[in-house]
Design a protein around this motif. Structure first.
Motif, mmCIF file in Angstrom:
data_model
loop_
_atom_site.group_PDB
_atom_site.id
_atom_site.type_symbol
_atom_site.label_atom_id
_atom_site.label_comp_id
_atom_site.label_asym_id
_atom_site.label_seq_id
_atom_site.Cartn_x
_atom_site.Cartn_y
_atom_site.Cartn_z
ATOM 1 N N MET A 153 61.085 4.237 5.513
ATOM 2 C CA MET A 153 61.892 4.252 6.735
ATOM 3 C C MET A 153 61.074 4.715 7.933
ATOM 4 O O MET A 153 61.167 4.158 9.028
ATOM 5 N N SER A 157 60.307 2.188 10.926
ATOM 6 C CA SER A 157 60.839 2.592 12.222
ATOM 7 C C SER A 157 59.731 2.775 13.257
ATOM 8 O O SER A 157 59.988 2.742 14.460
ATOM 9 N N LYS A 197 67.084 -3.238 13.340
ATOM 10 C CA LYS A 197 65.869 -2.428 13.397
ATOM 11 C C LYS A 197 65.982 -1.336 14.462
ATOM 12 O O LYS A 197 65.506 -0.218 14.274
ATOM 13 N N LEU A 200 68.146 1.432 13.043
ATOM 14 C CA LEU A 200 67.402 2.187 12.032
ATOM 15 C C LEU A 200 66.393 3.109 12.700
ATOM 16 O O LEU A 200 66.218 4.255 12.293
ATOM 17 N N ARG A 201 65.752 2.618 13.754
ATOM 18 C CA ARG A 201 64.786 3.432 14.485
ATOM 19 C C ARG A 201 65.464 4.644 15.128
ATOM 20 O O ARG A 201 64.966 5.768 15.084
ATOM 21 N N ALA A 204 66.178 7.153 12.535
ATOM 22 C CA ALA A 204 64.940 7.810 12.117
ATOM 23 C C ALA A 204 64.541 8.895 13.110
ATOM 24 O O ALA A 204 64.084 9.974 12.727
#
Length: 223
Positions: A153, A157, A197, A200-201, A204
């Motif tokens: 991850m 990320s 994405k 998710l970034r 993170a």
């Protein structure tokens, strides 16, 4: 010749802190020999005293090289590592420890505790700043991920492709993609949408798997 003590290297890109750390350690103990104080990862590897016994390593040297890669490289030559950082998020601490660090210190730590962390690492034991322990025990969303899933991850990320992640972690590209699917499924079960994405970034960053200072650099990876 009698041993001179624990051979220590410090790596930090803040020159003033680098100097101060060396002075604190020299004043606090006589059984730790500071043999290198450098400001970059290449400088450490090229230093004539490398490999050393223990490295105090700044988590964020701003060189785009993941901490997991550095820790793995140090481990292969028998160097034990204590990570230092201004980041105190539980996920950041867990990621460093899962990647092979034997200690994690906040940069405001007292000199006596820095010495304790170096001694612990040299003995193969783990030392974490006391102020971080309650947060680690409390847990967070990222703690539901395995160590390998946190690595994937963090790398994804940070803009790495599944193919690049596979190369860095010595796994197949399909395995890397499977990890990403499981990560998204675990977050979905926790009620958190990381389907894109960008999402998710952002998660993170929130969880501390990557630093907020990376935000602008990562804009080019948005899909």
């Amino acid at each position: 010749m009698a041993p001179t003590g624990i051979r220590l290297a410090i790596v930090d890109d803040h020159r003033m802190l680098l100097t101060a750390l060396g002075e604190w350690i020299r004043a606090a103990t006589t059984d730790i020999e500071l043999v290198a104080a450098v400001s970059s990862w290449p400088d450490l590897l090229a230093h004539p005293q490398f490999p050393v016994d223990v490295v105090l390593l700044d988590l964020d040297l701003r060189d785009n090289l993941p901490i997991s890669v550095k820790l793995r490289a140090l481990g292969t030559v028998g160097v034990r590592t204590v990570v230092m950082s201004t980041y105190s998020e539980p996920a950041v601490v867990r990621e460093a420890l899962a990647a092979g660090a034997l200690g994690y210190l906040v940069k405001s730590e007292q000199a006596e505790n820095i010495v304790l962390a170096v001694h612990a690492a040299h003995s193969g034991e783990t030392f974490v700043s006391a102020r971080l322990i309650p947060q680690l025990e409390a847990g967070d969303d990222a703690s539901r991920l395995s160590a390998q899933e946190r690595r994937v991850m963090a790398l994804y990320s940070s803009g790495d492709s599944a193919k690049r992640i596979a190369t860095l972690l010595h796994i197949s590209e399909e395995t890397a993609k499977s990890h990403l699917k499981r990560i998204r499924r675990k977050y979905r079960l926790a009620g958190i949408d990381v389907g894109t994405k960008v999402a998710l970034r952002e998660e993170a960053i929130r969880s501390g798997l990557i630093g907020p200072d990376d935000r602008q650099r990562l804009e080019r990876y948005e899909s």
